[in-house]
Design an enzyme around this catalytic site. Structure first.
Site, PDB file in Angstrom:
ATOM      1  N   ASP A 105       0.831  -1.201   0.000  1.00  0.00           N
ATOM      2  CA  ASP A 105       0.000   0.000   0.000  1.00  0.00           C
ATOM      3  C   ASP A 105       0.872   1.261   0.000  1.00  0.00           C
ATOM      4  OD1 ASP A 105      -2.771   1.017   0.365  1.00  0.00           O
ATOM      5  OD2 ASP A 105      -1.953   1.848   2.217  1.00  0.00           O
TER       6      ASP A 105
ATOM      7  N   GLU B 293      14.527 -15.415  -0.235  1.00  0.00           N
ATOM      8  CA  GLU B 293      14.833 -16.558   0.654  1.00  0.00           C
ATOM      9  C   GLU B 293      13.694 -17.570   0.665  1.00  0.00           C
ATOM     10  OE1 GLU B 293      15.506 -15.654   4.797  1.00  0.00           O
ATOM     11  OE2 GLU B 293      16.617 -13.846   4.223  1.00  0.00           O
TER      12      GLU B 293
END
Ligand code: NOJ
Length: 543
Positions: free
Chosen positions: A208, A269
């Site tokens: 956002d 990751e």
């Protein structure tokens, strides 16, 4: 990596993602507000529609002053929407249906009820608690003037004074204090929030106000448009979107990109058997070039490209958007995105004039968009051809309505009609109106009614998405032969020619087999392409 593995890994490059405005999608417990169990139960609708992913608007603990974009606890589900177990069940069910789940992260501001903000109020000026937000002394002899002239996107001053005399910054509502992203504690907190949801299996985050996190050092005054009064509560300076788009010291600062480089390392990751976990920027930037900076290889995967949504109904305007977008995104290796509607803007059939003509244009713009390379975002209810609802002032809830008196965004957020002939049209088990009243006569718009009608807008969306999977996602990354002739836009995607007639007269149709069309069911397209209509044609030579 084989081409197939790469395609799986980078699923987002061609995905169609469906935005779920959680309050308004489906209500399981009958309180009139949509919730996570309601959404989980209705996921087959999304599978049948043929989308690849869903993005869910914020469902975290929140006082709901901006319907969840005011977060009080980033790692818990608001009881209004369910529990953490419900969130886990939703992700698991979506994955079973081969749908990926993108959640919404709100890092620009917290709720004023977040424990950090409460502690900041208590701790007082100069404290480390206040340093997590943007507290400043006021101007003028007694500090009674705001620290600068910034306006809130929702209207009025962007500063509110607290009892000890300091002011805090809120680019949106006063219940949404802006965080200080120059304070390392803030970055650390959000990294742990990312990990919390990644560990629960989400496939990505929609970020956002991604262009707003870092403010220009010194917080200089913004340039005030002529004729508007600094600090007034009046809806000055154009629409809410225009206010977010202006080049100002609060938007699009270079340091914001450091934040996303750090987040990208975290997401990388987590890439696993389901492919990449992704970041999507909600960044109302000035130009395609500034949008493209968010999708450099070590930053976000995607950024919303609002230029298709902002374009008027014009072949030239659409052509310029396609060219500008591809030219900007290509050099950084990003994939373009396209969108026509979301929970902040007027629904596109209404923007295009409403009624049968608005709907015809909306379907045509959608079909054209779905042919473009990259990924597309749909907003709940557009597959039903829903129009903006004229919500009566006494029912409006949007903070921008309260701050400006502008109609606000409630009209595109009215709960979906699923079946039946009267409110709540299967939205929930109750009998009355849901949190925003649904209009009378919405029965024929419901999912059940349209499911049974091969000529419905729902049937059109399903067919268009199926055609996209077959023809458009395999047509490479480029658009060729882009042309504007009169009011007609045309371009090629591999063996497919797309033609969009933005004029008011039918035009001769080029030769080719019709693969998809936005015309009402039953229309036989042979020699002419009607006004307000789009078609995909397979070149005769390519058969
Ligand atoms: C953008 C969101 O889409 C909108 O609904 C919200 O009001 C603002 N950001 C503030 O968080």
């Amino acid at each position: 990596m084989s081409e197939r593995d790469a395609e799986h890994q980078q699923w987002w490059r061609h995905a169609v993602t469906y935005e779920v405005y959680v309050r308004s999608f489906a209500d399981a417990d009958g309180d009139g507000v949509g919730d996570l169990p309601g959404l989980t139960a209705r996921l087959p609708h999304l599978r049948d529609l043929g989308v690849d992913a869903l993005w869910i608007t914020p469902f975290y603990r929140s006082p709901q002053r901006d319907h969840g974009y005011d977060v009080a606890d980033y790692t818990d589900v608001d009881p209004l929407f369910g529990t953490l177990d419900d969130a886990d069940a939703l992700v698991a069910r979506a994955h079973e249906l081969d749908l990926r789940v993108i959640v919404d992260l709100v890092p620009n501001h917290t709720s004023s009820e977040h424990p950090w903000f409460r502690a900041a109020l208590e701790a007082g000026p100069g404290s480390p608690e206040r340093a997590r937000y943007l507290f400043r002394e006021g101007r003028g002899a007694d500090g009674s003037l705001p620290p600068n002239n910034w306006r809130s996107v929702f209207g009025g001053a962007a500063w509110t004074r607290v009892p000890d005399g300091q002011w805090y910054l809120h680019l949106f509502d006063s219940s949404q204090p802006d965080l200080n992203w120059r304070n390392p504690e803030v970055g650390d907190m959000f990294e742990s929030v990312l990990r919390f949801w990644l560990d629960r299996g989400v496939d990505g985050f929609r970020i956002d106000v991604a262009h707003g996190l870092v403010k220009e050092e010194g917080l200089r005054d913004q340039v005030v448009p002529e004729g508007s009064e600094p600090g007034s509560a009046a809806p000055t300076g154009g629409s809410m979107i225009e206010r977010t788009l202006r080049d100002e010291p609060m938007w699009d600062q270079p340091e914001v990109h450091e934040v996303y480089r750090r987040w990208r390392r975290v997401l990388d990751e987590y890439a696993g058997p389901r492919g990449d976990r992704i970041l999507v920027a909600e960044a109302w930037t000035q130009t395609p070039e500034s949008m493209a900076r968010f999708v450099r290889p070590d930053e976000m995967h995607q950024a919303f490209n609002f230029s298709w949504l902002l374009a008027p109904w014009s072949a030239e305007a659409f052509a310029a958007v396609v060219t500008g977008t591809l030219e900007a995104v290509g050099p950084v290796g990003g994939s373009p995105t396209w969108v026509l509607s979301n929970h902040d803007v007027i629904r596109h059939p209404t923007r295009y004039g409403g009624g049968p003509r608005g709907l015809a244009r909306a379907r045509a713009a959608t079909l054209t968009m779905l042919a473009l390379p990259g990924s597309a975002y749909l907003y709940q209810g557009e597959e039903l051809g829903l129009e903006e609802v004229d919500v009566a002032p006494e029912h409006r809830t949007d903070p921008s309505w309260f701050r400006t008196g502008e109609a606000g965004r409630d009209g595109c957020r009215v709960p979906l009609p699923w079946d039946g002939d009267a409110a709540p049209y299967g939205f929930g088990p109750g009998t009355g109106q849901p949190w925003l009243p649904q209009p009378a006569g919405w029965g024929p718009r419901s999912v059940a009614a349209q499911q049974a009608d091969p000529g419905s807008t729902l049937a059109f969306y399903r067919a268009a998405l199926a055609a996209r999977r077959t023809f458009a996602t395999t047509a490479g990354e480029s658009v060729t032969d882009l042309r504007v002739e009169g009011a007609v836009l045309s371009f090629r995607r591999g063996p497919v020619t797309v033609v969009l007639n933005c004029g008011s007269e039918a035009v001769p149709l080029p030769p080719g087999e019709v693969l998809a069309s936005s015309a009402p069911a039953g229309t036989v397209l042979s020699r002419d392409l009607p006004a307000d209509c789009a078609v995909w044609l397979r070149d005769p030579a390519a058969r």
